[in-house]
Design an enzyme around this catalytic site. Sequence first.
Site, PDB file in Angstrom:
ATOM      1  N   ASP A 210      75.640  76.568  50.924  1.00  0.00           N
ATOM      2  CA  ASP A 210      75.291  76.171  49.560  1.00  0.00           C
ATOM      3  C   ASP A 210      76.258  76.878  48.607  1.00  0.00           C
ATOM      4  O   ASP A 210      77.119  77.653  49.040  1.00  0.00           O
ATOM      5  CB  ASP A 210      73.836  76.522  49.233  1.00  0.00           C
ATOM      6  CG  ASP A 210      73.199  75.469  48.318  1.00  0.00           C
ATOM      7  OD1 ASP A 210      73.829  75.134  47.284  1.00  0.00           O
ATOM      8  OD2 ASP A 210      72.092  74.992  48.623  1.00  0.00           O
ATOM      9  N   GLY A 236      79.867  77.187  49.836  1.00  0.00           N
ATOM     10  CA  GLY A 236      80.686  75.982  49.894  1.00  0.00           C
ATOM     11  C   GLY A 236      80.114  74.902  49.005  1.00  0.00           C
ATOM     12  O   GLY A 236      78.915  74.882  48.729  1.00  0.00           O
ATOM     13  N   ASP A 237      80.995  74.021  48.548  1.00  0.00           N
ATOM     14  CA  ASP A 237      80.619  72.865  47.750  1.00  0.00           C
ATOM     15  C   ASP A 237      80.692  71.657  48.665  1.00  0.00           C
ATOM     16  O   ASP A 237      81.775  71.269  49.110  1.00  0.00           O
ATOM     17  CB  ASP A 237      81.580  72.713  46.570  1.00  0.00           C
ATOM     18  CG  ASP A 237      81.288  71.499  45.699  1.00  0.00           C
ATOM     19  OD1 ASP A 237      80.581  70.583  46.158  1.00  0.00           O
ATOM     20  OD2 ASP A 237      81.792  71.460  44.567  1.00  0.00           O
ATOM     21  N   PHE A 238      79.541  71.034  48.971  1.00  0.00           N
ATOM     22  CA  PHE A 238      79.569  69.997  50.014  1.00  0.00           C
ATOM     23  C   PHE A 238      80.306  68.734  49.594  1.00  0.00           C
ATOM     24  O   PHE A 238      80.560  67.865  50.412  1.00  0.00           O
ATOM     25  CB  PHE A 238      78.188  69.689  50.593  1.00  0.00           C
ATOM     26  CG  PHE A 238      77.091  69.327  49.631  1.00  0.00           C
ATOM     27  CD1 PHE A 238      77.278  68.405  48.608  1.00  0.00           C
ATOM     28  CD2 PHE A 238      75.832  69.897  49.770  1.00  0.00           C
ATOM     29  CE1 PHE A 238      76.258  68.064  47.751  1.00  0.00           C
ATOM     30  CE2 PHE A 238      74.793  69.553  48.913  1.00  0.00           C
ATOM     31  CZ  PHE A 238      75.009  68.634  47.899  1.00  0.00           C
ATOM     32  N   HIS A 256      68.980  62.074  48.524  1.00  0.00           N
ATOM     33  CA  HIS A 256      68.328  61.299  47.456  1.00  0.00           C
ATOM     34  C   HIS A 256      68.790  61.701  46.052  1.00  0.00           C
ATOM     35  O   HIS A 256      68.514  60.995  45.081  1.00  0.00           O
ATOM     36  CB  HIS A 256      66.802  61.360  47.589  1.00  0.00           C
ATOM     37  CG  HIS A 256      66.171  62.664  47.189  1.00  0.00           C
ATOM     38  ND1 HIS A 256      64.826  62.771  46.932  1.00  0.00           N
ATOM     39  CD2 HIS A 256      66.687  63.905  47.005  1.00  0.00           C
ATOM     40  CE1 HIS A 256      64.536  64.024  46.597  1.00  0.00           C
ATOM     41  NE2 HIS A 256      65.638  64.724  46.635  1.00  0.00           N
TER      42      HIS A 256
END
Length: 347
Positions: A210, A236-238, A256
Amino acid sequence: MTTNHATQPSPESILQMGTGFWASKVLLAAVEFDLFTLLAERSPLTAGQLKQKLNLHCSDRNMYDFLDALAGFGFLSRQGILETATYANTTDTDLFLDLKKPTYVGGMLKMLNDRLYGFWGTLEEGLRTGKPQNEARHGGNLFDNIYQSPEQLENFVNAMSSIQVGAFMAFAEKFDFSKYKTLTDAGGCSGLLSILVARHQPHMSCVNMDLPGVTAIAEKTILKAGLSDRVKAVSGDFFNDAFPAADMVVMGNILHDWDEEQKIGLMRSAYAALPEGGVFVAIENVIDEDRKANVFGLLMSLNMLIETGTGFDYTMADFDRWARQVGFGSTSLLHLVGPTSAAIAMK
């Protein structure tokens, strides 16, 4: 001549639904007051004792109405009536609404009270405009706004953990982990899913991914759980960083949040992180194909309008279509608990 009252039109259900926010607010107020935590420590207590300890200044009659409504809903048990009444938690409220227990789900309820209760008041505007109705109403997005405040971020993380704990526990127990050894939880928030999987599946090692502010919270949670040897928190930035490679990639209430193109992009990133035979799992309130049984899933999808503007919940047919577009070979659905299921895609 007899009258069949069962078939006569009645406004009862309409009025019950229309006044539903009255009932909701009674429970949310009790959680905000930490009423159930107090009763877990000392009970039974009278209305007068509760009024004093919670520092409430309403009339005695108001207090009786408040507590008796909670008892009527099944959230409190009561012995006696009015001045002679004493109140205690029920089994459910003692387990799930005592702040000091690890099973506490009040974090989500407090966020509902503090944030979403007001934002849902402008649902009509959201439907008219298709724009979010939260902190991002005047620019930016939900996450940019929440991450600006460490206190707001921690409250959000606690809320996400509390609403997902039941589903994550069910996943850790019901899913067949025998073919897998490693798991990446992308957007894993506090690390709850990884902790529960590691606790129930001793052969599994997990990585919680995250953003940096959330990673610091996850590290504390993992340390407190005593699982730092098998659960790691990484930043981390997904959307911009590769997912840590693993036999399994899981996302809990992540897909979602985003529009269809972004959903598919995240599934592509999961696919790239998996070996042949690996599995991607999305844990969400998957809507039934007839779109009438899982009403909570529909409401959650509307909540995505309030929160993000473009996000939405989906059916298994939607998930299957996206998975095959990405390259996954087969999909399946595992019901977890209540309205929540695991949508599964095999590589």
